[in-house]
Design an enzyme around this catalytic site. Sequence first.
Site, PDB file in Angstrom:
ATOM      1  CD  GLU A 110      -1.113  -4.244  14.658  1.00 52.55           C
ATOM      2  OE1 GLU A 110      -1.047  -3.619  13.581  1.00 52.55           O
ATOM      3  OE2 GLU A 110      -2.041  -4.136  15.464  1.00 52.55           O
TER       4      GLU A 110
ATOM      5  NE  ARG B 127      -2.316  -1.576   3.381  1.00 50.45           N
ATOM      6  CZ  ARG B 127      -2.000  -2.838   3.718  1.00 50.45           C
ATOM      7  NH1 ARG B 127      -2.331  -3.837   2.934  1.00 50.45           N
ATOM      8  NH2 ARG B 127      -1.363  -3.078   4.841  1.00 50.45           N
TER       9      ARG B 127
HETATM   10  P1  AMP Z   1       4.630  -2.331  11.719  1.00 51.92           P
HETATM   11  O1  AMP Z   1       5.888  -2.897  11.130  1.00 51.92           O
HETATM   12  O2  AMP Z   1       4.152  -3.085  12.905  1.00 51.92           O
HETATM   13  O3  AMP Z   1       4.749  -0.845  11.971  1.00 51.92           O
HETATM   14  O4  AMP Z   1       3.493  -2.534  10.645  1.00 51.92           O
HETATM   15  C1  AMP Z   1       3.382  -1.676   9.547  1.00 51.92           C
HETATM   16  C2  AMP Z   1       3.072  -2.417   8.283  1.00 51.92           C
HETATM   17  O5  AMP Z   1       2.048  -3.378   8.462  1.00 51.92           O
HETATM   18  C3  AMP Z   1       2.597  -1.450   7.229  1.00 51.92           C
HETATM   19  O6  AMP Z   1       3.176  -1.809   5.984  1.00 51.92           O
HETATM   20  C4  AMP Z   1       1.101  -1.603   7.225  1.00 51.92           C
HETATM   21  O7  AMP Z   1       0.612  -1.613   5.911  1.00 51.92           O
HETATM   22  C5  AMP Z   1       0.828  -2.932   7.917  1.00 51.92           C
HETATM   23  N1  AMP Z   1      -0.109  -2.816   9.041  1.00 51.92           N
HETATM   24  C6  AMP Z   1       0.169  -3.058  10.339  1.00 51.92           C
HETATM   25  N2  AMP Z   1      -0.894  -2.895  11.112  1.00 51.92           N
HETATM   26  C7  AMP Z   1      -1.887  -2.510  10.292  1.00 51.92           C
HETATM   27  C8  AMP Z   1      -3.264  -2.172  10.497  1.00 51.92           C
HETATM   28  N3  AMP Z   1      -3.833  -2.189  11.709  1.00 51.92           N
HETATM   29  N4  AMP Z   1      -3.994  -1.806   9.420  1.00 51.92           N
HETATM   30  C9  AMP Z   1      -3.435  -1.785   8.198  1.00 51.92           C
HETATM   31  N5  AMP Z   1      -2.147  -2.092   7.938  1.00 51.92           N
HETATM   32  C10 AMP Z   1      -1.386  -2.462   8.972  1.00 51.92           C
END
Ligand code: AMP
Length: 176
Positions: A101, A64
């Site tokens: 996550e 995205r």
């Molecule tokens: P993080 O590495 O935990 O910061 O996760 C970020 C990545 O995971 C990004 O590329 C987001 O597109 C995706 N992502 C994580 N959590 C969400 C969420 N609640 N909604 C949409 N995308 C998420």
Amino acid sequence: MNDENAPYLKKFIRDVPDFPKKGIVFKDITPLLKDRGAFNMMAESIAVSYEDAGITHVAVIESRGFLLGSAIASQLGVGVIPIRKKGKLPWKVHQASYELEYGTDVVEVHQDAAGPGDRVLIVDDVIATGGTAKAACELIEKLGAKVAGVALLIELSFLKGREKLPGRDVQALIKY
Ligand code: AMP
């Protein structure tokens, strides 16, 4: 960033509970992507912060981040550098591992994507735990380029992702 537009743009983010697994509230940006007014407002509201930052490239995180970052790069008049999941880029790569996550993964960038003297803005849709953005910063620095900033459409503040990016310019348009 142009925070005045954040309340309007927030209406185009859809919460999808329990996707892709139980307990995650997924921030669905497709309503924003399909609305020409909201999509252009998103790109302008983010790009305005970096107009005088000497950005040479926007690094876009699969998948995205590709959609949002390309529009922001177009606003800034610069090219894009894809940061992709393992095995997708065809040429020689640098790698960095990260925690999501919901799982762990590896991201890659082409070794000739940027170099010393380049000032790269990293763009993704959401910062959650910050692991993806941190890995993206590491990749850009492996190229010898400078990370000029990390720009997100959405910050899930309660997950404290920016704590993984100390000393970096991290800006998000919409915060939860
Ligand atoms: P993080 O590495 O935990 O910061 O996760 C970020 C990545 O995971 C990004 O590329 C987001 O597109 C995706 N992502 C994580 N959590 C969400 C969420 N609640 N909604 C949409 N995308 C998420």
